[in-house]
Write a protein that holds these residues in place. Structure first.
Motif, short mmCIF file in Angstrom:
data_model
loop_
_atom_site.label_atom_id
_atom_site.label_comp_id
_atom_site.label_asym_id
_atom_site.label_seq_id
_atom_site.Cartn_x
_atom_site.Cartn_y
_atom_site.Cartn_z
N GLY A 146 0.63 -1.36 0.03
CA GLY A 146 -0.10 -0.14 -0.07
C GLY A 146 0.78 1.22 -0.11
N VAL A 147 1.90 1.20 -0.39
CA VAL A 147 3.12 2.50 -0.64
C VAL A 147 2.45 3.15 -1.93
CG1 VAL A 147 5.27 3.31 -0.78
CG2 VAL A 147 4.87 1.12 0.58
N ARG A 148 2.05 4.37 -1.82
CA ARG A 148 1.51 5.00 -3.00
C ARG A 148 2.57 5.56 -4.10
NH1 ARG A 148 -1.67 6.68 1.28
NH2 ARG A 148 -0.19 8.07 2.10
N SER A 149 3.75 5.72 -3.71
CA SER A 149 4.87 6.33 -4.72
C SER A 149 6.17 5.88 -4.31
CB SER A 149 4.99 7.72 -4.54
OG SER A 149 5.70 8.27 -3.20
N ALA A 150 6.97 6.14 -5.37
CA ALA A 150 8.52 5.58 -5.18
C ALA A 150 9.07 6.35 -4.26
CB ALA A 150 9.32 5.84 -6.56
N GLU A 151 8.70 7.61 -3.92
CA GLU A 151 9.45 8.65 -2.97
C GLU A 151 8.88 8.13 -1.63
OE1 GLU A 151 7.33 9.75 -5.52
OE2 GLU A 151 8.95 10.31 -7.03
N GLU A 152 7.65 7.67 -1.41
CA GLU A 152 7.26 7.19 -0.14
C GLU A 152 8.03 5.92 0.29
OE1 GLU A 152 3.01 5.83 2.15
OE2 GLU A 152 2.99 6.30 0.15
N ALA A 153 8.06 5.16 -0.94
CA ALA A 153 9.08 3.90 -0.81
C ALA A 153 10.56 4.17 -0.11
CB ALA A 153 8.80 2.86 -1.77
N GLU A 154 11.06 5.18 -0.77
CA GLU A 154 12.29 5.31 -0.27
C GLU A 154 12.39 6.06 1.21
OE1 GLU A 154 15.40 5.24 -1.47
OE2 GLU A 154 14.68 3.93 -3.11
N ALA A 155 11.29 6.91 1.61
CA ALA A 155 11.22 7.22 2.76
C ALA A 155 11.30 6.09 3.71
CB ALA A 155 10.04 8.35 2.97
N LEU A 156 10.43 5.29 3.21
CA LEU A 156 10.16 3.95 4.29
C LEU A 156 11.23 2.96 4.25
CD1 LEU A 156 6.26 3.88 3.84
CD2 LEU A 156 7.38 4.44 5.79
N ARG A 157 11.95 3.06 3.17
CA ARG A 157 12.97 1.88 3.00
C ARG A 157 13.73 1.51 4.38
NH1 ARG A 157 16.81 2.07 -2.16
NH2 ARG A 157 16.64 -0.37 -2.31
N PRO A 158 14.36 2.32 4.94
CA PRO A 158 15.11 1.81 6.23
C PRO A 158 14.19 0.98 7.13
CG PRO A 158 15.57 4.14 5.79
CD PRO A 158 14.41 3.73 5.03
N MET A 159 12.99 1.44 7.29
CA MET A 159 12.16 0.79 8.27
C MET A 159 11.60 -0.55 7.72
SD MET A 159 8.48 -0.22 8.72
CE MET A 159 7.84 0.51 7.25
N ALA A 160 11.50 -0.76 6.36
CA ALA A 160 11.03 -1.80 5.89
C ALA A 160 12.25 -2.82 5.89
CB ALA A 160 10.39 -1.71 4.47
N TYR A 161 13.56 -2.56 5.63
CA TYR A 161 14.54 -3.29 5.56
C TYR A 161 14.82 -3.95 6.89
CZ TYR A 161 19.56 -4.47 4.72
OH TYR A 161 20.88 -4.81 4.68
N ASN A 162 14.80 -3.26 8.07
CA ASN A 162 14.88 -3.61 9.27
C ASN A 162 13.84 -4.56 9.72
OD1 ASN A 162 15.17 -4.05 12.11
ND2 ASN A 162 15.32 -1.90 12.60
N GLN A 163 12.45 -4.08 9.36
CA GLN A 163 11.26 -5.12 9.34
C GLN A 163 11.47 -6.49 8.96
OE1 GLN A 163 7.48 -3.21 9.96
NE2 GLN A 163 6.69 -4.93 8.37
N GLY A 164 12.01 -6.44 7.53
CA GLY A 164 12.50 -7.81 6.90
C GLY A 164 13.36 -8.66 7.52
N TYR A 165 14.29 -7.91 8.29
CA TYR A 165 15.36 -8.75 8.90
C TYR A 165 14.57 -9.49 10.24
CZ TYR A 165 19.00 -8.43 5.84
OH TYR A 165 19.76 -8.77 4.55
N TYR A 166 13.44 -8.76 10.61
CA TYR A 166 12.99 -9.44 11.80
C TYR A 166 12.27 -10.59 11.22
CZ TYR A 166 13.75 -5.64 15.48
OH TYR A 166 14.28 -4.87 16.46
N ASN A 167 11.77 -10.52 10.12
CA ASN A 167 11.06 -11.56 9.67
C ASN A 167 11.88 -12.80 9.17
OD1 ASN A 167 8.10 -11.05 9.88
ND2 ASN A 167 8.78 -9.28 8.35
N LEU A 168 13.19 -12.28 8.79
CA LEU A 168 13.97 -13.54 8.38
C LEU A 168 14.73 -14.10 9.58
CD1 LEU A 168 15.64 -14.85 6.43
CD2 LEU A 168 17.69 -13.04 6.68
N PHE A 169 14.78 -13.18 10.75
CA PHE A 169 15.18 -14.06 12.11
C PHE A 169 14.42 -15.09 12.54
CE2 PHE A 169 18.01 -9.97 12.24
CZ PHE A 169 18.96 -10.46 11.53
N LEU A 170 13.07 -14.47 12.60
CA LEU A 170 12.07 -15.53 13.01
C LEU A 170 11.89 -17.08 12.20
CD1 LEU A 170 9.16 -13.12 13.71
CD2 LEU A 170 10.47 -14.32 15.59
N ALA A 171 12.10 -16.65 10.74
CA ALA A 171 12.23 -18.05 10.11
C ALA A 171 13.35 -18.75 10.21
CB ALA A 171 12.11 -17.37 8.51
N LEU A 172 14.43 -18.09 10.63
CA LEU A 172 15.69 -18.95 10.94
C LEU A 172 15.75 -19.63 12.20
CD1 LEU A 172 18.36 -16.43 9.70
CD2 LEU A 172 17.89 -18.58 8.78
N GLY A 173 14.89 -19.03 13.44
CA GLY A 173 14.57 -19.61 14.47
C GLY A 173 13.64 -20.74 14.47
#
Length: 134
Positions: free
Chosen positions: A40-67
């Motif tokens: 539900g990200v409306r634009s490339a600019e919004e995606a860039e602004a959210l990128r650090p948060m999404a990157y971090n959140q993605g790794y939380y998901n990966l670590f749970l999968a590795l667990g």
């Protein structure tokens, strides 16, 4: 191990695979148009602004999968109690994250179900298997 542990392991594996996929979307493919639509990200600019948060959140998901993966290895290599406990911890974390998602935005019900249904079934089944070990 019995049928309940096998079924719980299958659902835990599905949950881990879903969370690896979420990691790929959030940490690798975040700026793609199709990924932006998914979240539900409306634009490339919004995606860039959210990128650090999404990157971090993605790794939380990966670590749970590795667990989950580490727990399944322990479970099926003879350390059943340690394996089940680790899988239960990771899957319960996934379920709780899904509850947080839905509590923060009721329109995220579908995403919360995708994120939380398989680990919930795994928790129920492996919890039953755990009682048989005791």
């Amino acid at each position: 191990m019995d049928v309940v542990a096998i079924a719980g392991s299958i659902f835990a594996g599905i949950a881990a695979a879903i969370h690896v996929y979420i990691w790929v979307l959030e940490s690798v493919l975040w700026t793609r148009e199709s990924t932006r639509r998914t979240f539900g990200v409306r634009s490339a600019e919004e995606a860039e602004a959210l990128r650090p948060m999404a990157y971090n959140q993605g790794y939380y998901n990966l670590f749970l999968a590795l667990g989950v993966a580490a727990g399944l290895v322990l479970l099926w290599s003879g350390l059943a109690l340690a394996g089940i406990v680790l899988v239960l911890f990771a899957c319960l974390s996934m379920v709780l994250a899904a509850l947080v998602l839905i509590s923060s935005n009721h329109r995220m019900l579908r995403a919360a179900l995708v994120q939380g249904a398989a680990p919930l079934v795994a928790v129920v089944l492996l919890g039953a298997a755990l009682t048989q070990l005791a």
